[in-house]
Design a protein around this motif. Structure first.
Motif, PDB file in Angstrom:
ATOM      1  N   GLN A 332     -35.153 -46.022 -14.754  1.00  0.00           N
ATOM      2  CA  GLN A 332     -35.420 -45.642 -15.919  1.00  0.00           C
ATOM      3  C   GLN A 332     -36.674 -46.340 -16.810  1.00  0.00           C
ATOM      4  O   GLN A 332     -37.026 -45.689 -17.741  1.00  0.00           O
ATOM      5  CB  GLN A 332     -34.283 -45.636 -16.948  1.00  0.00           C
ATOM      6  N   SER A 333     -37.043 -47.374 -16.062  1.00  0.00           N
ATOM      7  CA  SER A 333     -38.084 -48.319 -16.993  1.00  0.00           C
ATOM      8  C   SER A 333     -39.405 -47.323 -17.499  1.00  0.00           C
ATOM      9  O   SER A 333     -39.828 -47.174 -18.616  1.00  0.00           O
ATOM     10  CB  SER A 333     -38.351 -49.254 -15.907  1.00  0.00           C
ATOM     11  N   ASP A 334     -39.977 -46.525 -16.400  1.00  0.00           N
ATOM     12  CA  ASP A 334     -41.013 -45.813 -16.684  1.00  0.00           C
ATOM     13  C   ASP A 334     -40.866 -44.683 -17.653  1.00  0.00           C
ATOM     14  O   ASP A 334     -41.610 -44.744 -18.751  1.00  0.00           O
ATOM     15  CB  ASP A 334     -41.744 -45.162 -15.518  1.00  0.00           C
ATOM     16  N   ILE A 434     -42.969 -35.743 -22.306  1.00  0.00           N
ATOM     17  CA  ILE A 434     -41.827 -36.598 -21.851  1.00  0.00           C
ATOM     18  C   ILE A 434     -40.593 -36.010 -20.984  1.00  0.00           C
ATOM     19  O   ILE A 434     -40.018 -35.119 -21.604  1.00  0.00           O
ATOM     20  CB  ILE A 434     -41.206 -37.328 -22.869  1.00  0.00           C
ATOM     21  N   VAL A 435     -40.764 -36.396 -19.872  1.00  0.00           N
ATOM     22  CA  VAL A 435     -39.515 -35.954 -19.045  1.00  0.00           C
ATOM     23  C   VAL A 435     -38.831 -37.340 -18.605  1.00  0.00           C
ATOM     24  O   VAL A 435     -39.232 -38.174 -18.133  1.00  0.00           O
ATOM     25  CB  VAL A 435     -40.078 -35.133 -17.639  1.00  0.00           C
ATOM     26  N   ILE A 436     -37.422 -37.033 -18.785  1.00  0.00           N
ATOM     27  CA  ILE A 436     -36.420 -38.474 -18.330  1.00  0.00           C
ATOM     28  C   ILE A 436     -36.134 -38.043 -17.078  1.00  0.00           C
ATOM     29  O   ILE A 436     -35.544 -36.934 -16.595  1.00  0.00           O
ATOM     30  CB  ILE A 436     -35.246 -38.374 -19.390  1.00  0.00           C
ATOM     31  N   LYS A 437     -36.016 -39.061 -16.326  1.00  0.00           N
ATOM     32  CA  LYS A 437     -35.503 -39.061 -14.680  1.00  0.00           C
ATOM     33  C   LYS A 437     -34.232 -38.923 -14.895  1.00  0.00           C
ATOM     34  O   LYS A 437     -33.350 -39.726 -15.513  1.00  0.00           O
ATOM     35  CB  LYS A 437     -36.453 -40.233 -14.116  1.00  0.00           C
ATOM     36  N   GLY A 567     -31.361 -51.204 -24.756  1.00  0.00           N
ATOM     37  CA  GLY A 567     -31.742 -52.210 -23.550  1.00  0.00           C
ATOM     38  C   GLY A 567     -31.221 -53.670 -23.841  1.00  0.00           C
ATOM     39  O   GLY A 567     -30.926 -54.370 -22.911  1.00  0.00           O
ATOM     40  N   ASN A 568     -30.991 -54.055 -25.229  1.00  0.00           N
ATOM     41  CA  ASN A 568     -30.181 -55.003 -25.338  1.00  0.00           C
ATOM     42  C   ASN A 568     -28.907 -55.274 -24.791  1.00  0.00           C
ATOM     43  O   ASN A 568     -28.468 -56.304 -24.239  1.00  0.00           O
ATOM     44  CB  ASN A 568     -30.141 -55.500 -26.852  1.00  0.00           C
ATOM     45  N   TYR A 569     -28.144 -54.131 -25.023  1.00  0.00           N
ATOM     46  CA  TYR A 569     -26.790 -54.208 -24.300  1.00  0.00           C
ATOM     47  C   TYR A 569     -26.825 -54.316 -22.910  1.00  0.00           C
ATOM     48  O   TYR A 569     -26.051 -54.750 -22.200  1.00  0.00           O
ATOM     49  CB  TYR A 569     -25.916 -52.755 -24.725  1.00  0.00           C
TER      50      TYR A 569
END
Length: 592
Positions: A332-334, A434-437, A567-569
């Motif tokens: 999911q990083s990119d 924006i497209v989410i994997k 991200g913190n969780y």
């Protein structure tokens, strides 16, 4: 349950409780976009998967694991010699089933579990219980991994789950090829400690000559042994415990009382006896004591070995969970970086759009305000030059004010609609970029109805405020036009009282010029006086724009904030799993 079982279950329950807490916290995070929801769901799915792994571990502890004696599983390709090794153990250590069978068939029972070259000879795992110097242990013969082992894959996994150690038997005179290595990695890479067993292949004819009986391992065998060790270290890493080399065929022939139906084995046994001279020499040459020494060392200390094996299984569980979380993060990083970057750009552009609209509203208001007073001046001058009455001037002034109101309303409405269209355009651009994997499908960002509702409300509100502005200015300027313009001096009052607008007829050119001059001065004075009121009302509209700009930004920025929280969780989850893993490397683990 034993204390080891209790401790193992408690650890798994702790993992589940921690993961459940993280799952609930992440589910609380909300966002207006489907993209954010998809990213969140990807992480929650990963955590739920980790929880399932931990729950499965508890079930294994209760139903699958063996806690009262050491269990060793023999694993490897078909015909590598697993059953031959186990058969030799059965003979040496009086395995109960063999003893009973021998009593019933005194002519011989050995060799019946040994394959004859048929693929997948062992298709259902078999447990053999015995003891070594009074210490109990269990050996499991696992189906081979060469051929169609997928049909009994569950049996393989069930057998390996019971094991505290795995002995992988390599029978061919070559290192494991890529396909075999992948299967080894699939079944053993994240499991208990593993020994490789190099079972030197050879039939009785290999030992006819004396030089064939000098050393178990030839130069070629030593090369294969070295390659085998290197391969297993690469595949298994720290779970690899070492290598044992032996010749199981010789060991079995030196100890067995073969069943009469195993004629080839009986023949081989007789041939080997003639070459070596006695059975003890055959057995000693086979090197079988090396594997017995390892088994005995593990069996007599089985409680500690079981504890260590369960530590490895817990470490495997934690490593699997940690890797799953990290793999999802990498996947999911990119998308997340693009998500955040485009949101920041969107917010920057939206703020710029609203600022531009506020500036244009000021320009529209100033333009129409200047135009109004220019028209009022023109109407007044025309009235003076053409000797018009007060009623005409009142009507002309009202017409100018009405037209001013109409133009200002239209200008504000056009600007708000232009702003709305521009925001919609920004939103669509964002959706397209924006497209989410996702495992299932690509999901475009959708900010829902928040922006549209805000603009709709904004449009209504601005209309109301604009109407109020027009009304205020109209009232003020109507009073100005009717009261102030036509009462500049006593001469105007006299004329108005008598002839309504006769002064301009009889006044001559100079009197008209004075009237026009006074008209212009009064208009400038009232224009300046009313400008503050106009600016105040336009600033009210601009403040409304600021409010709704903030709502638009907030509707988008909540995704950015929650992605950062998410991200913190995830970071906390990953670090906690890693910390728990490190605890299992501490020697104090398992002590009460």
């Amino acid at each position: 349950m034993t204390k080891e079982q209790i401790q193992t279950e408690e650890l798994a329950i702790q993992y589940i409780a921690f993961l459940d807490k993280q799952h609930k916290e992440i589910k609380k995070l909300t966002g207006g976009s489907n993209a954010f929801k998809k990213i969140r769901e990807t992480y929650t799915d990963a955590i739920l998967s980790c929880m399932e792994k931990a729950k499965k571990r508890i079930e294994e502890v209760k139903t699958g694991a063996i806690w009262d004696n050491l269990v060793i599983a023999f694993f490897g390709e078909t015909n590598a010699g697993k059953s031959t090794i186990i058969e030799t153990f059965r003979i040496l250590f009086g395995e109960e089933e063999r003893v009973r069978s021998l009593q019933e068939n005194p002519e011989g029972v050995d060799g019946l579990i040994v394959g004859d070259g048929q693929s997948d000879y062992t298709q259902v795992y078999k447990e053999y219980k015995m003891n070594i110097q009074g210490v109990p242990f269990t050996l499991i013969d696992v189906p081979g991994i060469e051929g169609n082992e997928v049909t009994y894959e569950n049996e393989i996994k069930e057998a390996l789950n019971k094991a505290h150690y795995v002995f992988y038997v390599q029978g061919e005179r070559k290192k494991p090829d890529a396909g075999t290595a992948e299967k080894i990695k699939k079944y053993l890479n994240e499991w208990v400690r593993v020994y490789s067993v190099y079972n030197v292949q050879g039939i009785y004819d290999n030992y006819v000559k004396a030089d064939g009986r000098c050393s178990l391992l030839t130069e070629s065998d030593r090369k294969i042994e070295s390659q085998l060790i290197e391969t297993f270290k690469e595949i298994l890493g720290n779970t690899y415990a070492g290598n044992i080399s032996l010749q199981a065929y010789l060991a079995l022939c030196s100890k067995a009382k073969f069943s009469p139906i195993k004629k080839r084995l009986v023949k081989a046994q007789n041939k080997l006896l003639s070459y070596f001279g006695n059975y003890d020499s055959i057995y000693e040459f086979s090197g079988f004591d090396s594997i017995i020494d390892v088994v005995y060392a593990k069996a007599r200390n089985f409680k500690q070995e079981i504890l260590e094996a369960n530590k490895e299984k817990h470490k495997t569980l934690l490593r699997a969970m940690h890797n799953e979380i990290n793999n999802v993060s990498k996947l999911q990083s990119d998308s997340i970086d693009a998500f955040l970057g485009k949101i920041e750009t969107f917010v920057k552009n939206i703020k710029s759009d609203f600022t531009s609209s506020k500036n244009r509203l000021s320009s529209i208001a100033q333009r129409e305000y200047d135009r109004l007073f220019a028209e009022l001046e023109a109407k007044g001058v025309y009235a003076i030059d053409n000797k018009k009455t007060k009623d005409y001037l009142k009507s002309a002034a009202n017409a100018a004010l009405s037209f001013f109101e109409e133009r200002l309303n239209e200008g504000i409405a056009d600007e708000i609609n232009r702003l709305k269209d521009n925001v919609d355009k920004r939103k669509k651009e964002l959706e397209q970029q924006i497209v989410i994997k996702s495992v299932n499908a690509d999901v475009f960002i959708d900010f829902g109805s928040d922006i549209h509702n805000a603009l709709k409300k904004l449009e209504t509100t601005i209309g109301d405020v604009a109407y109020y502005v027009m009304g205020s200015i109209s009232t003020a300027l109507t009073v100005l036009a009717i009261a102030n313009w036509w009462h500049p001096g006593g001469w105007i009052a006299l004329i108005l009282g008598a002839l309504a607008f006769v002064p301009v007829i009889f006044g001559g050119r100079d009197r008209k010029a004075d009237a026009k001059k006074e008209l212009r001065n009064k208009l400038r004075e009232e224009k300046s006086k009313n400008k503050g009121e106009l600016d105040s009302e336009i600033n009210g509209i601009k403040n409304e724009l600021d409010t709704y700009c903030a709502k638009v930004v907030a509707a988008v920025s909540v995704n950015k904030t929650n992605i950062e929280k998410l991200g913190n969780y995830i970071k906390t989850t990953s670090e906690t799993l890693k910390l728990e893993y490190s605890k299992l490397n501490i020697s104090e683990y398992g002590k009460y």
